[in-house]
Each structure stands twice: as C-alpha cells, then as structure tokens.
Design a protein around this motif. Structure first.
Motif, PDB file in Angstrom:
ATOM      1  N   ALA A   4      41.877 -18.610 -37.069  1.00 10.81           N
ATOM      2  CA  ALA A   4      40.501 -18.097 -37.076  1.00 10.81           C
ATOM      3  C   ALA A   4      39.490 -19.209 -37.232  1.00 10.81           C
ATOM      4  O   ALA A   4      38.409 -19.163 -36.629  1.00 10.81           O
ATOM      5  CB  ALA A   4      40.337 -17.058 -38.182  1.00 10.81           C
ATOM      6  N   ASP A   5      39.833 -20.230 -37.997  1.00 14.77           N
ATOM      7  CA  ASP A   5      38.900 -21.343 -38.185  1.00 14.77           C
ATOM      8  C   ASP A   5      38.648 -22.069 -36.865  1.00 14.77           C
ATOM      9  O   ASP A   5      37.532 -22.470 -36.562  1.00 14.77           O
ATOM     10  CB  ASP A   5      39.411 -22.306 -39.256  1.00 14.77           C
ATOM     11  N   ARG A   6      39.675 -22.188 -36.037  1.00 12.50           N
ATOM     12  CA  ARG A   6      39.504 -22.834 -34.731  1.00 12.50           C
ATOM     13  C   ARG A   6      38.684 -21.964 -33.789  1.00 12.50           C
ATOM     14  O   ARG A   6      37.865 -22.459 -33.025  1.00 12.50           O
ATOM     15  CB  ARG A   6      40.861 -23.156 -34.105  1.00 12.50           C
ATOM     16  N   LEU A   7      38.909 -20.640 -33.858  1.00 13.25           N
ATOM     17  CA  LEU A   7      38.142 -19.733 -33.006  1.00 13.25           C
ATOM     18  C   LEU A   7      36.666 -19.768 -33.381  1.00 13.25           C
ATOM     19  O   LEU A   7      35.797 -19.824 -32.522  1.00 13.25           O
ATOM     20  CB  LEU A   7      38.666 -18.299 -33.130  1.00 13.25           C
ATOM     21  N   ALA A   8      36.370 -19.719 -34.662  1.00 17.38           N
ATOM     22  CA  ALA A   8      34.971 -19.730 -35.121  1.00 17.38           C
ATOM     23  C   ALA A   8      34.297 -21.033 -34.724  1.00 17.38           C
ATOM     24  O   ALA A   8      33.137 -21.035 -34.301  1.00 17.38           O
ATOM     25  CB  ALA A   8      34.918 -19.523 -36.627  1.00 17.38           C
ATOM     26  N   ALA A   9      34.998 -22.136 -34.835  1.00 18.83           N
ATOM     27  CA  ALA A   9      34.414 -23.437 -34.503  1.00 18.83           C
ATOM     28  C   ALA A   9      34.127 -23.567 -33.009  1.00 18.83           C
ATOM     29  O   ALA A   9      33.284 -24.372 -32.606  1.00 18.83           O
ATOM     30  CB  ALA A   9      35.348 -24.551 -34.968  1.00 18.83           C
ATOM     31  N   ALA A  10      34.802 -22.765 -32.189  1.00 16.86           N
ATOM     32  CA  ALA A  10      34.610 -22.837 -30.739  1.00 16.86           C
ATOM     33  C   ALA A  10      33.310 -22.172 -30.295  1.00 16.86           C
ATOM     34  O   ALA A  10      32.877 -22.357 -29.166  1.00 16.86           O
ATOM     35  CB  ALA A  10      35.789 -22.195 -30.014  1.00 16.86           C
ATOM     36  N   LEU A  11      32.674 -21.415 -31.178  1.00 15.76           N
ATOM     37  CA  LEU A  11      31.413 -20.772 -30.832  1.00 15.76           C
ATOM     38  C   LEU A  11      30.258 -21.684 -31.226  1.00 15.76           C
ATOM     39  O   LEU A  11      30.119 -22.064 -32.376  1.00 15.76           O
ATOM     40  CB  LEU A  11      31.269 -19.442 -31.567  1.00 15.76           C
ATOM     41  N   GLY A  47      36.110 -15.424 -22.296  1.00 13.10           N
ATOM     42  CA  GLY A  47      35.674 -16.734 -22.782  1.00 13.10           C
ATOM     43  C   GLY A  47      36.859 -17.678 -22.743  1.00 13.10           C
ATOM     44  O   GLY A  47      37.859 -17.445 -23.419  1.00 13.10           O
ATOM     45  N   GLU A  48      36.773 -18.693 -21.937  1.00 14.20           N
ATOM     46  CA  GLU A  48      37.905 -19.600 -21.751  1.00 14.20           C
ATOM     47  C   GLU A  48      38.331 -20.290 -23.044  1.00 14.20           C
ATOM     48  O   GLU A  48      39.513 -20.405 -23.333  1.00 14.20           O
ATOM     49  CB  GLU A  48      37.580 -20.638 -20.673  1.00 14.20           C
ATOM     50  N   ALA A  49      37.356 -20.729 -23.845  1.00 11.05           N
ATOM     51  CA  ALA A  49      37.708 -21.403 -25.101  1.00 11.05           C
ATOM     52  C   ALA A  49      38.432 -20.438 -26.030  1.00 11.05           C
ATOM     53  O   ALA A  49      39.440 -20.787 -26.642  1.00 11.05           O
ATOM     54  CB  ALA A  49      36.459 -21.955 -25.782  1.00 11.05           C
ATOM     55  N   LEU A  50      37.938 -19.223 -26.120  1.00  9.60           N
ATOM     56  CA  LEU A  50      38.562 -18.211 -26.975  1.00  9.60           C
ATOM     57  C   LEU A  50      39.982 -17.934 -26.518  1.00  9.60           C
ATOM     58  O   LEU A  50      40.918 -17.931 -27.312  1.00  9.60           O
ATOM     59  CB  LEU A  50      37.741 -16.919 -26.956  1.00  9.60           C
ATOM     60  N   THR A  52      42.013 -19.746 -24.727  1.00  2.53           N
ATOM     61  CA  THR A  52      42.883 -20.899 -24.923  1.00  2.53           C
ATOM     62  C   THR A  52      43.300 -21.028 -26.387  1.00  2.53           C
ATOM     63  O   THR A  52      44.471 -21.238 -26.700  1.00  2.53           O
ATOM     64  CB  THR A  52      42.182 -22.188 -24.469  1.00  2.53           C
ATOM     65  N   LEU A  53      42.345 -20.887 -27.294  1.00  3.12           N
ATOM     66  CA  LEU A  53      42.638 -21.028 -28.721  1.00  3.12           C
ATOM     67  C   LEU A  53      43.456 -19.870 -29.265  1.00  3.12           C
ATOM     68  O   LEU A  53      44.350 -20.061 -30.073  1.00  3.12           O
ATOM     69  CB  LEU A  53      41.338 -21.162 -29.519  1.00  3.12           C
ATOM     70  N   ALA A  54      43.139 -18.654 -28.834  1.00  3.04           N
ATOM     71  CA  ALA A  54      43.830 -17.477 -29.359  1.00  3.04           C
ATOM     72  C   ALA A  54      45.258 -17.386 -28.832  1.00  3.04           C
ATOM     73  O   ALA A  54      46.152 -16.911 -29.526  1.00  3.04           O
ATOM     74  CB  ALA A  54      43.061 -16.213 -29.007  1.00  3.04           C
ATOM     75  N   ALA A  55      45.482 -17.823 -27.611  1.00  2.00           N
ATOM     76  CA  ALA A  55      46.808 -17.758 -26.983  1.00  2.00           C
ATOM     77  C   ALA A  55      47.396 -16.363 -27.102  1.00  2.00           C
ATOM     78  O   ALA A  55      48.562 -16.188 -27.422  1.00  2.00           O
ATOM     79  CB  ALA A  55      47.746 -18.805 -27.601  1.00  2.00           C
ATOM     80  N   CYS A  56      46.561 -15.346 -26.867  1.00  2.00           N
ATOM     81  CA  CYS A  56      47.003 -13.961 -26.989  1.00  2.00           C
ATOM     82  C   CYS A  56      46.957 -13.279 -25.629  1.00  2.00           C
ATOM     83  O   CYS A  56      46.386 -13.792 -24.677  1.00  2.00           O
ATOM     84  CB  CYS A  56      46.108 -13.211 -27.976  1.00  2.00           C
ATOM     85  N   THR A  57      47.540 -12.089 -25.570  1.00  3.61           N
ATOM     86  CA  THR A  57      47.524 -11.315 -24.343  1.00  3.61           C
ATOM     87  C   THR A  57      46.167 -10.650 -24.146  1.00  3.61           C
ATOM     88  O   THR A  57      45.598 -10.669 -23.073  1.00  3.61           O
ATOM     89  CB  THR A  57      48.622 -10.230 -24.380  1.00  3.61           C
ATOM     90  N   GLY A  58      45.664 -10.036 -25.187  1.00  5.35           N
ATOM     91  CA  GLY A  58      44.377  -9.352 -25.143  1.00  5.35           C
ATOM     92  C   GLY A  58      43.829  -9.208 -26.542  1.00  5.35           C
ATOM     93  O   GLY A  58      44.522  -9.485 -27.527  1.00  5.35           O
ATOM     94  N   PHE A  59      42.589  -8.755 -26.656  1.00  3.76           N
ATOM     95  CA  PHE A  59      41.970  -8.667 -27.964  1.00  3.76           C
ATOM     96  C   PHE A  59      40.872  -7.618 -27.963  1.00  3.76           C
ATOM     97  O   PHE A  59      40.516  -7.060 -26.924  1.00  3.76           O
ATOM     98  CB  PHE A  59      41.407 -10.025 -28.400  1.00  3.76           C
ATOM     99  N   ALA A  60      40.319  -7.374 -29.136  1.00  2.00           N
ATOM    100  CA  ALA A  60      39.167  -6.489 -29.307  1.00  2.00           C
ATOM    101  C   ALA A  60      38.209  -7.156 -30.276  1.00  2.00           C
ATOM    102  O   ALA A  60      38.629  -7.883 -31.176  1.00  2.00           O
ATOM    103  CB  ALA A  60      39.612  -5.138 -29.848  1.00  2.00           C
ATOM    104  N   VAL A  61      36.915  -6.933 -30.059  1.00  2.00           N
ATOM    105  CA  VAL A  61      35.883  -7.434 -30.966  1.00  2.00           C
ATOM    106  C   VAL A  61      34.894  -6.306 -31.237  1.00  2.00           C
ATOM    107  O   VAL A  61      34.659  -5.463 -30.385  1.00  2.00           O
ATOM    108  CB  VAL A  61      35.135  -8.666 -30.396  1.00  2.00           C
ATOM    109  N   ALA A  62      34.347  -6.313 -32.454  1.00  2.99           N
ATOM    110  CA  ALA A  62      33.377  -5.287 -32.834  1.00  2.99           C
ATOM    111  C   ALA A  62      32.335  -5.903 -33.764  1.00  2.99           C
ATOM    112  O   ALA A  62      32.695  -6.551 -34.747  1.00  2.99           O
ATOM    113  CB  ALA A  62      34.080  -4.129 -33.526  1.00  2.99           C
ATOM    114  N   PRO A  63      31.049  -5.696 -33.464  1.00  2.00           N
ATOM    115  CA  PRO A  63      30.003  -6.242 -34.326  1.00  2.00           C
ATOM    116  C   PRO A  63      29.855  -5.428 -35.605  1.00  2.00           C
ATOM    117  O   PRO A  63      30.044  -4.207 -35.606  1.00  2.00           O
ATOM    118  CB  PRO A  63      28.743  -6.129 -33.468  1.00  2.00           C
ATOM    119  N   VAL A  64      29.534  -6.095 -36.688  1.00  4.31           N
ATOM    120  CA  VAL A  64      29.251  -5.438 -37.972  1.00  4.31           C
ATOM    121  C   VAL A  64      27.727  -5.339 -38.068  1.00  4.31           C
ATOM    122  O   VAL A  64      27.056  -6.352 -38.246  1.00  4.31           O
ATOM    123  CB  VAL A  64      29.840  -6.230 -39.160  1.00  4.31           C
ATOM    124  N   ARG A  65      27.218  -4.104 -37.915  1.00  4.85           N
ATOM    125  CA  ARG A  65      25.767  -3.882 -37.916  1.00  4.85           C
ATOM    126  C   ARG A  65      25.284  -3.447 -39.292  1.00  4.85           C
ATOM    127  O   ARG A  65      25.904  -2.596 -39.917  1.00  4.85           O
ATOM    128  CB  ARG A  65      25.391  -2.770 -36.940  1.00  4.85           C
TER     129      ARG A  65
END
Length: 115
Positions: A4-11, A47-50, A52-65
């Motif tokens: 997660a630290d690498r993913l956050a740093a990629a943004l 997102g290519e950086a995401l 590459t770093l995640a090395a996953c098949t797929g993912f989900a994201v959700a904003p905290v409002r």
C-alpha cells in the motif's frame, strides 16, 4: 495491505485523471470496479502505475465522503496472483466507504459560531 505504501506513493498531487481509478474515485466522487484490469477494454482506466505496482488481476476503489468532502479512498484487490474482485466485493467496499464517511462526518467537531 502489502504494498500500500508503494501504491500511495505512485499518486502525484495534484491528482490527474490519467493516474487511473484511484484518482478518478476522488475527482468523480464515485466508486469503480475494475475486474480484469489489464484488459484493453478499460483503455488505461486502471492506471498503469497502479496496475504495475499492485500486480493484481482486478480491483475496486471507493471514496470516503464526509460533509467536508472526500477524505480517503478505500482500495481492495486479491493480491498478486489472487482471485479477481467480484461485483459483490466491490459493492461491499462501497458500503464500507459510506459507513466510514458517516462515522468520520459525525466525529468532526461542529463549526464554532461567530459571535
């Protein structure tokens, strides 16, 4: 989670649309489910950086409002070599982000009235 630290740093700030779904969740204030994220059908939305770093098949994201705006983005994937994120899991992540936003919003100090 792991990496997660690498993913956050990629943004980079300010967030740009081409950074992928994590940035889009903030900019568009909505959740994204990106199964089979490397598929050309998504045309780089992952997102290519995401990806590459995640090395996953797929993912989900959700904003905290909160009433103050988006304060975080929750991210979930199956890990490197793990199973893809299914629609039900993406929906649960969105629900968790909603609940977190309600809790954080309720915990925020009330504005002080001028007087």
């Amino acid at each position: 989670g792991v990496g997660a630290d690498r993913l956050a740093a990629a943004l980079d700030l300010p967030l740009e649309r081409d950074a992928g779904a994590l940035a889009l969740a903030v900019l568009e204030q909505r959740s994204f489910h990106v199964p089979m994220a490397a598929s050309p059908a998504y045309q780089g939305m992952a997102g290519e950086a995401l990806l590459t770093l995640a090395a996953c098949t797929g993912f989900a994201v959700a904003p905290v409002r909160t009433p103050a705006g988006i304060v975080a983005v929750l991210y979930g994937d199956g890990g490197a070599g793990g199973a893809d994120v299914v629609a039900e899991q993406a929906s649960e992540l969105t629900g968790l982000a909603t609940q977190a936003g309600l809790v954080l919003g309720a915990a925020a100090p009330a504005p002080v009235a001028a007087g």
